[in-house]
Scaffold this active site. Structure first.
Site, PDB file in Angstrom:
ATOM      1  N   ARG A 185       0.830  -1.212   0.000  1.00 61.00           N
ATOM      2  CA  ARG A 185       0.000   0.000   0.000  1.00 61.00           C
ATOM      3  C   ARG A 185       0.871   1.271   0.000  1.00 61.00           C
ATOM      4  NH1 ARG A 185      -2.897  -3.699  -0.640  1.00 61.00           N
ATOM      5  NH2 ARG A 185      -5.040  -3.994   0.078  1.00 61.00           N
ATOM      6  N   SER A 263     -10.292  -0.843   3.656  1.00 61.71           N
ATOM      7  CA  SER A 263      -9.567  -1.118   4.901  1.00 61.71           C
ATOM      8  C   SER A 263      -9.090   0.203   5.491  1.00 61.71           C
ATOM      9  CB  SER A 263      -8.336  -1.983   4.627  1.00 61.71           C
ATOM     10  OG  SER A 263      -8.704  -3.202   4.067  1.00 61.71           O
ATOM     11  N   GLU A 359      -4.664   3.580   6.589  1.00 62.50           N
ATOM     12  CA  GLU A 359      -4.385   3.425   5.157  1.00 62.50           C
ATOM     13  C   GLU A 359      -4.805   4.673   4.377  1.00 62.50           C
ATOM     14  OE1 GLU A 359      -4.982   0.587   1.430  1.00 62.50           O
ATOM     15  OE2 GLU A 359      -6.277   0.137   3.101  1.00 62.50           O
TER      16      GLU A 359
HETATM   17  N1  EPU Z   1     -10.711 -11.018  10.425  1.00 62.71           N
HETATM   18  C1  EPU Z   1     -11.340 -11.180  11.623  1.00 62.71           C
HETATM   19  N2  EPU Z   1     -12.274 -10.239  11.986  1.00 62.71           N
HETATM   20  C2  EPU Z   1     -12.555  -9.188  11.213  1.00 62.71           C
HETATM   21  C3  EPU Z   1     -11.895  -9.030   9.995  1.00 62.71           C
HETATM   22  C4  EPU Z   1     -10.948  -9.962   9.603  1.00 62.71           C
HETATM   23  O1  EPU Z   1     -11.095 -12.120  12.342  1.00 62.71           O
HETATM   24  O2  EPU Z   1     -13.408  -8.397  11.609  1.00 62.71           O
HETATM   25  C5  EPU Z   1      -9.776 -12.035   9.960  1.00 62.71           C
HETATM   26  C6  EPU Z   1     -10.410 -12.834   8.819  1.00 62.71           C
HETATM   27  O3  EPU Z   1     -11.163 -13.897   9.288  1.00 62.71           O
HETATM   28  C7  EPU Z   1      -9.232 -13.290   8.024  1.00 62.71           C
HETATM   29  C8  EPU Z   1      -8.201 -12.219   8.287  1.00 62.71           C
HETATM   30  O4  EPU Z   1      -8.631 -11.455   9.396  1.00 62.71           O
HETATM   31  O5  EPU Z   1      -8.744 -14.506   8.512  1.00 62.71           O
HETATM   32  C9  EPU Z   1      -7.984 -11.338   7.085  1.00 62.71           C
HETATM   33  O6  EPU Z   1      -9.207 -10.737   6.661  1.00 62.71           O
HETATM   34  P1  EPU Z   1      -9.535 -10.501   5.117  1.00 62.71           P
HETATM   35  O7  EPU Z   1      -9.324 -11.745   4.343  1.00 62.71           O
HETATM   36  O8  EPU Z   1     -10.869  -9.871   5.039  1.00 62.71           O
HETATM   37  O9  EPU Z   1      -8.419  -9.520   4.583  1.00 62.71           O
HETATM   38  P2  EPU Z   1      -7.761  -8.251   5.251  1.00 62.71           P
HETATM   39  O10 EPU Z   1      -6.357  -8.585   5.617  1.00 62.71           O
HETATM   40  O11 EPU Z   1      -8.621  -7.707   6.319  1.00 62.71           O
HETATM   41  C10 EPU Z   1      -6.722  -7.314   3.054  1.00 62.71           C
HETATM   42  C11 EPU Z   1      -6.683  -5.993   2.347  1.00 62.71           C
HETATM   43  C12 EPU Z   1      -7.979  -5.767   1.591  1.00 62.71           C
HETATM   44  C13 EPU Z   1      -8.126  -6.885   0.587  1.00 62.71           C
HETATM   45  C14 EPU Z   1      -8.143  -8.228   1.325  1.00 62.71           C
HETATM   46  C15 EPU Z   1      -8.151  -9.393   0.374  1.00 62.71           C
HETATM   47  C16 EPU Z   1      -5.264  -4.546   3.660  1.00 62.71           C
HETATM   48  C17 EPU Z   1      -5.175  -3.405   4.603  1.00 62.71           C
HETATM   49  N3  EPU Z   1      -6.474  -4.936   3.317  1.00 62.71           N
HETATM   50  O12 EPU Z   1      -7.752  -7.230   4.025  1.00 62.71           O
HETATM   51  O13 EPU Z   1      -7.831  -4.556   0.882  1.00 62.71           O
HETATM   52  O14 EPU Z   1      -9.334  -6.739  -0.154  1.00 62.71           O
HETATM   53  O15 EPU Z   1      -6.940  -8.359   2.124  1.00 62.71           O
HETATM   54  O16 EPU Z   1      -6.920  -9.503  -0.272  1.00 62.71           O
HETATM   55  O17 EPU Z   1      -4.222  -5.053   3.229  1.00 62.71           O
HETATM   56  C18 EPU Z   1      -8.201  -2.229   1.091  1.00 62.71           C
HETATM   57  O18 EPU Z   1      -6.987  -2.085   1.051  1.00 62.71           O
HETATM   58  O19 EPU Z   1      -8.985  -1.237   1.170  1.00 62.71           O
HETATM   59  C19 EPU Z   1      -8.772  -3.560   1.056  1.00 62.71           C
HETATM   60  C20 EPU Z   1     -10.070  -3.790   1.180  1.00 62.71           C
END
Ligand code: EPU
Length: 363
Positions: A185, A263, A359
């Site tokens: 990012r 995010s 972010e």
């Molecule tokens: N999780 C929880 N509780 C929550 C949210 C997440 O336990 O409330 C756990 C999920 O169960 C999962 C893990 O955290 O095991 C990761 O969650 P998720 O797969 O939703 O991905 P993320 O790491 O939260 C990142 C990016 C997103 C992108 C997704 C998919 C960042 C900051 N965010 O989210 O990007 O869509 O991976 O690749 O890196 C963005 O940048 O705006 C964005 C949406």
């Protein structure tokens, strides 16, 4: 209110020119132009529909020197006040397949194109490779700035080069991906120090590279689940596009219905030792070992573990289905979003000793 400014300079490199005057809009409501739907006014705003519009601003005796604020799709900003700087609203359009090489298709898209439309269009052109990045809000011009990424693919994996206009000289330069300092990012366009381009140049067009042969990126857990659920083990690019849309729609709010900026925090990266320490106390923590030995932690999990889902400050709230996303429940003000974000940072720091970094850009 609109004010017309005379055109001060002849055109440069692009042939299309329809408008010979510079239109400066005053007192523009920015609420429709930021995906959080936060209230703020731009004192002055110029729509940049082609490169020549930008040159006219730069060559203008007064506007050329004024501080500038580049606005794309407004999907990565939190507006806490009115914007005094001259807002450059990027509306340069155009999508074309410029080259088919042995190893890739090269696509050129205007900075003002909607990113998701670019992804959809690229598949229609028979150029797969962007499908994992479906439904990311914002414009194509913003994609390189924060190196958008999802489901195992980042913009940097698909960017060949970007065209920028230098805000001082008005020169158009094509910068290859190798000089854009892409990180998680992050890119040279976010950096302010020596060599950084934040505030110094504006992205006008993006050249994308869809590599040949196409190799589906299916290593992400949510996509593996889709394969298991559907029994489709060799999905097409279109199938992956549809899956990504479904996955995102299930857990991320649609900014057209519920204001948000995706995010809100980056996933923090810690040392292996720090991670082991946290796992000792919280064995359930979601973490991903990185190739360099560090470990990325799921910020959503950390926030969730602190009990933030559904909590609010005024109109700003933590989304119930994804704790990493802050939303506008209706009449939120930027200051409420920031207060909520600070409270989350403090509580995560208090419990895990980890500082979450926002972010979006807080204005
Ligand atoms: N999780 C929880 N509780 C929550 C949210 C997440 O336990 O409330 C756990 C999920 O169960 C999962 C893990 O955290 O095991 C990761 O969650 P998720 O797969 O939703 O991905 P993320 O790491 O939260 C990142 C990016 C997103 C992108 C997704 C998919 C960042 C900051 N965010 O989210 O990007 O869509 O991976 O690749 O890196 C963005 O940048 O705006 C964005 C949406």
């Amino acid at each position: 209110m609109q004010q017309e400014m005379p055109n001060t300079q002849d055109e440069g490199q692009r042939p299309i020119q329809t408008n010979s005057t510079l239109v400066v809009e005053e007192g523009v409501n920015l609420r429709p132009y930021n995906s959080f739907g936060l209230p703020a006014t731009a004192q002055r705003l110029v729509r940049i529909r082609q490169e020549s519009d930008l040159r006219r601003v730069i060559d203008h005796p007064e506007l050329g020197r004024a501080p500038k604020f580049v606005l794309g799709g407004g999907s990565n900003i939190v507006l806490t006040r009115d914007v005094e700087a001259l807002v450059l609203k990027m509306e340069i359009m155009g999508k074309r397949v410029v080259e088919e090489r042995e190893d890739a298709w090269i696509l050129e898209v205007g900075a003002g194109e909607t990113w998701h439309e670019v992804v959809r269009w690229s598949l229609e052109q028979g150029c797969p490779g962007l499908e994992n990045l479906a439904l990311i809000p914002g414009t194509a011009g913003a994609a390189p700035v924060q190196n958008i990424g999802a489901y195992g693919v980042e913009a940097k994996d698909r960017i060949e080069a970007v065209e920028v206009i230098d805000l001082i000289t008005g020169r158009l330069v094509r910068l290859p991906a190798s000089v854009l300092a892409f990180g998680y990012r992050d890119s040279v366009f976010k950096q302010t120090g020596f060599g950084g381009l934040a505030g110094k140049s504006v992205i006008t067009r993006v050249l994308l590279r869809c590599p040949k042969p196409w190799i589906p990126q299916l290593g992400y857990l949510d996509l593996e689940r889709k394969m298991l659920e559907t029994g489709i083990t060799v999905p097409s690019a279109r199938q992956i596009f549809d899956w990504v849309c479904q996955i995102r729609q299930a857990k991320l709010p649609d900014p057209r219905q519920i204001g948000n900026a995706g995010s809100f925090f980056k996933n923090p990266v810690v040392s292996e030792e720090q991670c082991r320490d946290i796992i000792g106390r919280d064995p359930g923590i979601v973490h991903y070992p990185m190739p360099d030995g560090t470990v990325k932690l799921a910020a959503g999990w950390l926030i969730d573990a602190c009990g933030w889902k559904g909590k609010s400050v005024g109109g700003a709230a933590v989304y119930e289905r994804q704790a990493l996303v802050l939303v506008n429940r209706g009449e939120a003000r930027g200051a409420e979003v920031v207060t909520l974000a600070r409270a989350i940072q403090e509580s995560v720091y208090g419990r895990f000793g980890i500082r979450l970094e926002p972010e979006p850009v807080i204005v």
